[in-house]
Design a protein around this motif. Structure first.
Motif, PDB file in Angstrom:
ATOM      1  N   LEU A  76      56.030  40.944  35.285  1.00 51.53           N
ATOM      2  CA  LEU A  76      56.195  39.571  35.743  1.00 51.53           C
ATOM      3  C   LEU A  76      55.900  39.463  37.234  1.00 51.53           C
ATOM      4  O   LEU A  76      55.248  38.521  37.690  1.00 51.53           O
ATOM      5  N   ARG A  77      56.387  40.435  37.990  1.00 48.07           N
ATOM      6  CA  ARG A  77      56.143  40.428  39.426  1.00 48.07           C
ATOM      7  C   ARG A  77      54.658  40.622  39.730  1.00 48.07           C
ATOM      8  O   ARG A  77      54.109  39.990  40.641  1.00 48.07           O
ATOM      9  N   ILE A 119      49.283  38.460  41.569  1.00 43.27           N
ATOM     10  CA  ILE A 119      47.893  38.130  41.245  1.00 43.27           C
ATOM     11  C   ILE A 119      47.645  36.637  41.423  1.00 43.27           C
ATOM     12  O   ILE A 119      46.614  36.211  41.963  1.00 43.27           O
ATOM     13  N   ALA A 120      48.599  35.819  40.983  1.00 41.55           N
ATOM     14  CA  ALA A 120      48.453  34.377  41.101  1.00 41.55           C
ATOM     15  C   ALA A 120      48.365  33.953  42.570  1.00 41.55           C
ATOM     16  O   ALA A 120      47.555  33.088  42.929  1.00 41.55           O
ATOM     17  N   LEU A 149      41.259  40.170  40.164  1.00 33.93           N
ATOM     18  CA  LEU A 149      41.637  41.233  39.238  1.00 33.93           C
ATOM     19  C   LEU A 149      41.231  42.604  39.781  1.00 33.93           C
ATOM     20  O   LEU A 149      41.999  43.569  39.719  1.00 33.93           O
ATOM     21  N   ILE A 150      40.011  42.693  40.326  1.00 33.32           N
ATOM     22  CA  ILE A 150      39.551  43.965  40.889  1.00 33.32           C
ATOM     23  C   ILE A 150      40.407  44.361  42.086  1.00 33.32           C
ATOM     24  O   ILE A 150      40.832  45.525  42.216  1.00 33.32           O
ATOM     25  N   PHE A 151      40.687  43.406  42.960  1.00 33.01           N
ATOM     26  CA  PHE A 151      41.492  43.706  44.140  1.00 33.01           C
ATOM     27  C   PHE A 151      42.895  44.155  43.742  1.00 33.01           C
ATOM     28  O   PHE A 151      43.446  45.096  44.324  1.00 33.01           O
ATOM     29  N   PHE A 152      43.483  43.481  42.753  1.00 34.00           N
ATOM     30  CA  PHE A 152      44.837  43.857  42.352  1.00 34.00           C
ATOM     31  C   PHE A 152      44.870  45.273  41.778  1.00 34.00           C
ATOM     32  O   PHE A 152      45.791  46.046  42.073  1.00 34.00           O
ATOM     33  N   LEU A 153      43.875  45.616  40.974  1.00 31.89           N
ATOM     34  CA  LEU A 153      43.837  46.964  40.401  1.00 31.89           C
ATOM     35  C   LEU A 153      43.672  48.016  41.494  1.00 31.89           C
ATOM     36  O   LEU A 153      44.331  49.070  41.477  1.00 31.89           O
TER      37      LEU A 153
END
Length: 370
Positions: free
Chosen positions: A47-48, A53-54, A280-284
């Motif tokens: 959830l966090r 990401i949002a 998405l790429i940055f978060f991964l």
């Protein structure tokens, strides 16, 4: 419903939607349902993660609107990110407003602050505008750091959530983040499809030429600047709502704009799909490489260099050109064919996406196809 203009006798048809866009809408709706149900089956870390990401995605979309569509390259958007975070905290801790309601209210306050700020920033052009926005952000950071009621330079905690059960707080934060992402995408998609979106694109390409054709460049810039400020502030309030603590160095850090630029450039500048892929790429990369210290930053730099060299238009820009994909088409397509094609006997031949040709071009193309 998408409007379609056609003329079977002439053998051409004007379309906006594509098969990929229809599938994308269905996929996003399914993804939204799955994400909305996460509080009932996913762990707290998940959830966090989605909330983060949002926040990254919303920030990147607003920077993309400002620079990718409006042609105003800013390296000081962290100013409104921090204003949104601190406005949410003040409204929740000191004014008795629900923290979840304080997030959109803080975004509205940031838009009000952006009005006088824009009068200063718009006096600058090009690189001076970029540096000027950074200076403005530093002024806000130093000002907040000297307010003892807000914790000074060390920051303070969001105490308004103490009476709310943890499970309820996490669920409401997730749903607010989902609503922010869905609303942000829908708002930008509607805006770019409408007449103001066409004016914005013309202004980005050539402000003088757009002005000569009747576009109110100053008003268009102000609208884009205010919308970007409000969206960025919403991202800031959302991020620190999930983080539960805020400080001037964290809220007004230039890293936020650096990360936003990274997300947009690797995803695709001037596209709606690019920030989604980039986020998405940055978060991964952030999740799996952040424990390696400086190697994390080196990894981000390597990815940025590779994309700049081999995919100068971003990953989505390359995929869109290579396979003709458009998940959020903002233009119209002219589909040409002979009378048999109009009756569905043979496949129709789509024209390249772009501006709609004038009536003479349509008539000539239809006559040639017939």
């Amino acid at each position: 419903m998408e409007r379609t203009e056609n003329s079977p006798s002439q053998g051409f048809e004007v379309r906006r939607a594509t098969r990929a866009s229809k599938l994308a809408v269905l996929g996003l709706l399914l993804a939204a349902v799955v994400i909305a149900s996460m509080p009932y089956w996913a762990g707290r870390d998940t959830l966090r993660d989605f909330t983060q990401i949002a926040a990254y995605l919303l920030f990147a979309m607003m920077w993309n609107l400002l620079a990718g569509y409006g042609g105003m390259v800013s390296i000081g958007q962290q100013a409104f990110f921090g204003i949104g975070g601190y406005a949410m905290l003040v409204l929740a801790n000191y004014c008795g407003v629900s923290p979840f309601l304080a997030v959109p209210l803080g975004a509205g306050l940031a838009m009000l602050v952006a009005v006088p700020v824009s009068r200063i920033a718009f006096r600058l052009e090009g690189g001076y505008f970029a540096v000027g926005t950074w200076v403005i952000a530093e002024v806000f950071r130093l000002s907040v750091a000297n307010v003892s009621a807000l914790g000074g330079g060390s920051g303070t905690s969001l105490t308004a959530l103490q009476g709310i059960p943890r499970s309820t707080r996490e669920s409401l934060t997730l749903w607010l983040a989902l609503a922010a992402v869905a609303g942000g995408i829908a708002l930008l998609y509607w805006f770019l499809r409408a007449r103001p979106g066409l004016a914005l694109t013309a202004m980005r390409d050539n402000a003088a030429a757009a002005s000569s054709q009747g576009v109110d460049v100053r008003r268009a810039r102000l609208v884009v600047y205010l919308v970007a400020a409000g969206g960025t502030a919403f991202a800031g309030g959302l991020y620190f709502l999930g983080n539960l603590r805020i400080s001037p160095d964290a809220a007004f850090s230039v890293n936020w704009t650096a990360f936003g630029i990274f997300i947009v450039l690797i995803g695709g500048l001037g596209t709606l799909e690019g920030p989604i892929i980039g986020a998405l790429i940055f978060f991964l990369l952030n999740k799996f490489l952040s424990d390696y210290g400086t190697w994390y930053l080196i990894g981000l730099g390597i990815v940025a260099i590779v994309v700049a060299l081999f995919f100068p238009q971003g990953i989505w820009g390359y995929l869109s050109r290579r396979f003709g994909l458009q998940l959020f088409p903002v233009g119209r397509r002219l589909v040409l064919g002979d009378p048999a094609a109009a009756e569905g006997l043979v496949p129709q031949r789509p024209a390249p996406a772009g501006r709609l040709p004038d009536s003479a071009s349509v008539a000539r193309s239809a006559r040639d196809a017939a």
